[in-house]
Design a protein around this motif. Structure first.
Motif: not given
Length: 119
Positions: A34-35, A37, A52-55, A58-59, A73, A100-101
Motif C-alpha cells: 500500500h501507498d 501518505s 507520500g511514499i508508494t509501495s 517512491k516519494t 517507511r 491507500k490502495n
C-alpha cells in the motif's frame, strides 16, 4: 479493516524538528502493498497532501515542505514516518496518516495528531 495510529505531534518552536509516526495494523493486511501518505489540515481549509511514499518507496512532497520534510517507511514495523525539520508557524496543523490502495479499494485515515509551531 485497517487501523492507523499516529503519534509524535506536539508543540515546538520555529526552526525545531519533530518526527511523526503512523503505525498500521489489521486482520488482513500486507503493509508493503500500500501507498502511504501524510496530510495536514487547518481549521476552515481543505486537507492537503504533505508527503507520500508508494509501495515501491517512491516519494513525493508538497512544494511547501520540500527540503525540510522526509517521509520514510519501515515495512517490518508497518510504520510510516514523517521527519519534519526547520519547522515554521505555517506548518501548524493536524497531521493525518493515510493508507491507500486503489486496486483493493482501501482508503484509510488515522485519527490525526496536532503539530503546533510557535514563532
Amino acid at each position: 479493516q485497517v487501523q492507523l495510529v499516529e503519534s509524535g505531534g506536539g508543540l515546538v518552536q520555529a526552526g525545531g524538528s519533530l518526527t511523526l509516526s503512523c503505525a498500521a495494523s489489521g486482520t488482513i493486511f500486507i503493509f508493503t502493498m500500500h501507498d502511504m501518505s501524510w496530510y495536514r489540515q487547518t481549521p476552515g481549509k481543505q486537507r492537503e497532501l504533505v508527503a507520500g511514499i508508494t509501495s515501491g518507496a517512491k516519494t513525493t512532497y508538497a512544494d511547501s515542505v520540500k527540503g525540510r520534510f522526509t517521509i520514510s517507511r519501515d515495512n517490518a514495523k508497518k510504520t510510516v514516518y514523517l521527519l519534519m525539520n526547520s519547522l515554521k508557524p505555517e506548518d501548524t496543523a493536524v497531521y493525518y496518516c493515510n493508507l491507500k490502495n486503489d486496486d483493493m479499494g482501501y482508503n484509510y485515515w488515522g485519527q490525526g495528531t496536532q503539530v503546533t509551531v510557535s514563532s
